[in-house]
Design a protein around this motif. Structure first.
Motif, short mmCIF file in Angstrom:
data_model
loop_
_atom_site.label_atom_id
_atom_site.label_comp_id
_atom_site.label_asym_id
_atom_site.label_seq_id
_atom_site.Cartn_x
_atom_site.Cartn_y
_atom_site.Cartn_z
N LEU A 113 -25.40 -22.49 -34.82
CA LEU A 113 -24.22 -23.07 -35.73
C LEU A 113 -24.66 -24.21 -36.72
O LEU A 113 -24.51 -24.45 -37.90
N ARG A 114 -25.49 -24.93 -36.06
CA ARG A 114 -25.89 -26.20 -36.90
C ARG A 114 -26.66 -25.55 -38.02
O ARG A 114 -26.70 -26.13 -39.16
N VAL A 116 -26.48 -22.79 -39.55
CA VAL A 116 -25.21 -22.18 -40.66
C VAL A 116 -24.64 -23.15 -41.50
O VAL A 116 -24.51 -23.11 -42.59
N GLU A 117 -24.35 -24.23 -40.64
CA GLU A 117 -23.42 -25.46 -41.33
C GLU A 117 -24.60 -26.01 -42.40
O GLU A 117 -24.03 -26.56 -43.38
N ALA A 120 -24.66 -23.99 -45.36
CA ALA A 120 -23.52 -23.76 -46.00
C ALA A 120 -23.32 -25.00 -46.90
O ALA A 120 -22.93 -25.12 -48.30
N LYS A 121 -23.65 -26.17 -46.21
CA LYS A 121 -23.67 -27.52 -46.93
C LYS A 121 -24.74 -27.54 -48.20
O LYS A 121 -24.11 -28.03 -49.31
#
Length: 125
Positions: A113-114, A116-117, A120-121
């Motif tokens: 999740l980190r 992917v985040e 995405a950022k």
């Protein structure tokens, strides 16, 4: 209609995808006419029957409808239906593969999740 055909996929599928992309991007709005079979055949230098097969695929999928003697038009709600269908395919194909690969690499769900985040950022999602 913009796009370039390639040898990687069947031509009629490429035509259908280009029209789908145009619907999603707003190039073709609800109840707006899409290029005719003959226009597509001329632009891409393909057989009109091949162009018709791509258009008919979208009719079968409920994304286009025919006005007799006028042409093919975007069905109301087509963009939303198409977006939903592509999201489902994305989740089924891409997310499943991503999670399986992360698992095989020993990446935890929190770390994935980190990652992917962060991506995405970086991509400004």
């Amino acid at each position: 209609m913009n796009g370039i055909l390639n040898d990687q996929h069947l031509i009629y599928r490429q035509i259908a995808k280009m029209l789908e992309d145009g619907i999603l991007s707003g190039e073709y709005a609800e109840d707006e006419q899409v290029p005719s079979t003959n226009e597509l055949a001329r632009v891409f230098r393909i057989n009109p029957a091949t162009a018709a097969k791509g258009i008919n695929r979208l009719v079968d999928d409920g994304l286009l409808y025919k006005k007799r003697g006028i042409g093919m038009f975007v069905m109301p709600g087509a963009a939303a239906a198409l977006r939903k269908r592509r999201q489902e395919v994305f989740a089924r194909e891409k997310i499943t593969a991503l999670v399986e690969e992360a698992k095989s690499l020993g990446i935890s769900a929190d770390e994935l999740l980190r990652l992917v985040e962060a991506q995405a950022k970086e991509e400004s999602l």
